[in-house]
Design an enzyme around this catalytic site. Sequence first.
Site, PDB file in Angstrom:
ATOM      1  N   PRO A   2     -33.935 -19.173  -3.242  1.00  0.00           N
ATOM      2  CA  PRO A   2     -34.546 -19.767  -4.446  1.00  0.00           C
ATOM      3  C   PRO A   2     -34.563 -21.299  -4.413  1.00  0.00           C
ATOM      4  O   PRO A   2     -33.519 -21.946  -4.336  1.00  0.00           O
ATOM      5  CB  PRO A   2     -33.646 -19.262  -5.579  1.00  0.00           C
ATOM      6  CG  PRO A   2     -32.967 -18.053  -5.023  1.00  0.00           C
ATOM      7  CD  PRO A   2     -32.800 -18.337  -3.555  1.00  0.00           C
ATOM      8  N   GLU A   3     -35.780 -21.816  -4.428  1.00  0.00           N
ATOM      9  CA  GLU A   3     -35.970 -23.259  -4.610  1.00  0.00           C
ATOM     10  C   GLU A   3     -36.632 -23.435  -5.973  1.00  0.00           C
ATOM     11  O   GLU A   3     -36.719 -22.468  -6.742  1.00  0.00           O
ATOM     12  CB  GLU A   3     -36.862 -23.823  -3.489  1.00  0.00           C
ATOM     13  CG  GLU A   3     -36.299 -23.581  -2.088  1.00  0.00           C
ATOM     14  CD  GLU A   3     -37.186 -24.166  -0.985  1.00  0.00           C
ATOM     15  OE1 GLU A   3     -37.888 -25.148  -1.241  1.00  0.00           O
ATOM     16  OE2 GLU A   3     -37.176 -23.622   0.124  1.00  0.00           O
ATOM     17  N   LYS A  59     -32.552 -26.658  -8.843  1.00  0.00           N
ATOM     18  CA  LYS A  59     -32.419 -25.236  -8.513  1.00  0.00           C
ATOM     19  C   LYS A  59     -31.446 -24.530  -9.457  1.00  0.00           C
ATOM     20  O   LYS A  59     -31.005 -23.422  -9.176  1.00  0.00           O
ATOM     21  CB  LYS A  59     -31.929 -25.094  -7.071  1.00  0.00           C
ATOM     22  CG  LYS A  59     -32.845 -25.749  -6.032  1.00  0.00           C
ATOM     23  CD  LYS A  59     -32.267 -25.559  -4.647  1.00  0.00           C
ATOM     24  CE  LYS A  59     -32.928 -26.478  -3.640  1.00  0.00           C
ATOM     25  NZ  LYS A  59     -32.266 -26.436  -2.328  1.00  0.00           N
ATOM     26  N   ARG A 112     -25.398 -12.493  -0.712  1.00  0.00           N
ATOM     27  CA  ARG A 112     -24.406 -13.094   0.195  1.00  0.00           C
ATOM     28  C   ARG A 112     -23.158 -13.572  -0.538  1.00  0.00           C
ATOM     29  O   ARG A 112     -22.298 -14.201   0.058  1.00  0.00           O
ATOM     30  CB  ARG A 112     -25.049 -14.197   1.023  1.00  0.00           C
ATOM     31  CG  ARG A 112     -26.033 -13.582   2.029  1.00  0.00           C
ATOM     32  CD  ARG A 112     -26.753 -14.606   2.840  1.00  0.00           C
ATOM     33  NE  ARG A 112     -25.842 -15.459   3.588  1.00  0.00           N
ATOM     34  CZ  ARG A 112     -26.232 -16.482   4.304  1.00  0.00           C
ATOM     35  NH1 ARG A 112     -27.514 -16.782   4.390  1.00  0.00           N
ATOM     36  NH2 ARG A 112     -25.360 -17.225   4.941  1.00  0.00           N
ATOM     37  N   ARG A 252     -31.474 -27.323   9.925  1.00  0.00           N
ATOM     38  CA  ARG A 252     -32.379 -26.361   9.289  1.00  0.00           C
ATOM     39  C   ARG A 252     -33.636 -26.180  10.140  1.00  0.00           C
ATOM     40  O   ARG A 252     -34.201 -27.166  10.634  1.00  0.00           O
ATOM     41  CB  ARG A 252     -32.807 -26.866   7.897  1.00  0.00           C
ATOM     42  CG  ARG A 252     -31.671 -27.341   7.005  1.00  0.00           C
ATOM     43  CD  ARG A 252     -30.757 -26.222   6.568  1.00  0.00           C
ATOM     44  NE  ARG A 252     -31.473 -25.173   5.864  1.00  0.00           N
ATOM     45  CZ  ARG A 252     -31.738 -25.211   4.550  1.00  0.00           C
ATOM     46  NH1 ARG A 252     -31.345 -26.228   3.815  1.00  0.00           N
ATOM     47  NH2 ARG A 252     -32.398 -24.226   3.979  1.00  0.00           N
TER      48      ARG A 252
END
Length: 262
Positions: A2-3, A59, A112, A252
């Site tokens: 989620p951004e 976020k 997670r 990343r």
Amino acid sequence: MPELPEVENRLLYLRRTALGLVVNRVEVSEARILSCCQETDFKRGLRGRRLVAAHRRGKYLIISLDNGRSLVLHFTMGGDLKYYRDPADKPPYTRLEFVLDNGFRLAFTCPRNICRVMLVDSPSKISGLRDMGPEPLGGDFTLPRLRQILLTSRSRTIKSLLLDQNSVAGIGNIYADEILFEARLRPDRAASGLTQPEMKPLYNAIRKVLGKAILTGGDEHFPRNFLISRDLRRLGCPRCEGPIEKTRINGRTTRFCPHCQA
Ligand SMILES: [Zn+2]
């Protein structure tokens, strides 16, 4: 992950479902995601409280309670919300359930187990929120403001600047790549080295890409002409159809087109 666009859609979902209702009780199946307080204090702090308003900042999803305190949700990797009536519909990876006064439940899921939930007197108590940069779709994020952020960024790459929540709020790995593709800028360029004519396309790209992603819903539902959608379908660059290159910036995975981005 989620951004900004995904959290914006979770906000809209919350507004359509649980907002305005009273929390009768909270069921906690994973107390480790509570980064504010003990489980008993968290449960007691929410019991009988009405969820009166909600907004997004970067976020984070911030829910105001009827006693002035705030419930703050950070979805980190894959966190989500689900509203349902039958306890048998409880989704996998549910870490918290808010049992509401209309018989429905709101689950906070996190595959997670690294999401974070906080109950605070004021969101400004959370350092990530206190030091956060401007909202890229907000009125105070102007081209001069972006120029100032770029010029004071020293030697960082433009990609790492976009990922830095204290520079601009809400942008993560996927949308940083899309924004730089849209602006035709290589992600490994030094942020402070951008020329004046390159800043306006970057500013426009930030607003265009995020706005577009909110409309398509975010979460895997990327617009089909996005770099990531094309790469996941093993197609080339959306513009020149040449191969999409992958590199790593700040650890990343970073996608870009070496032909279209300079
Ligand atoms: Zn290309």
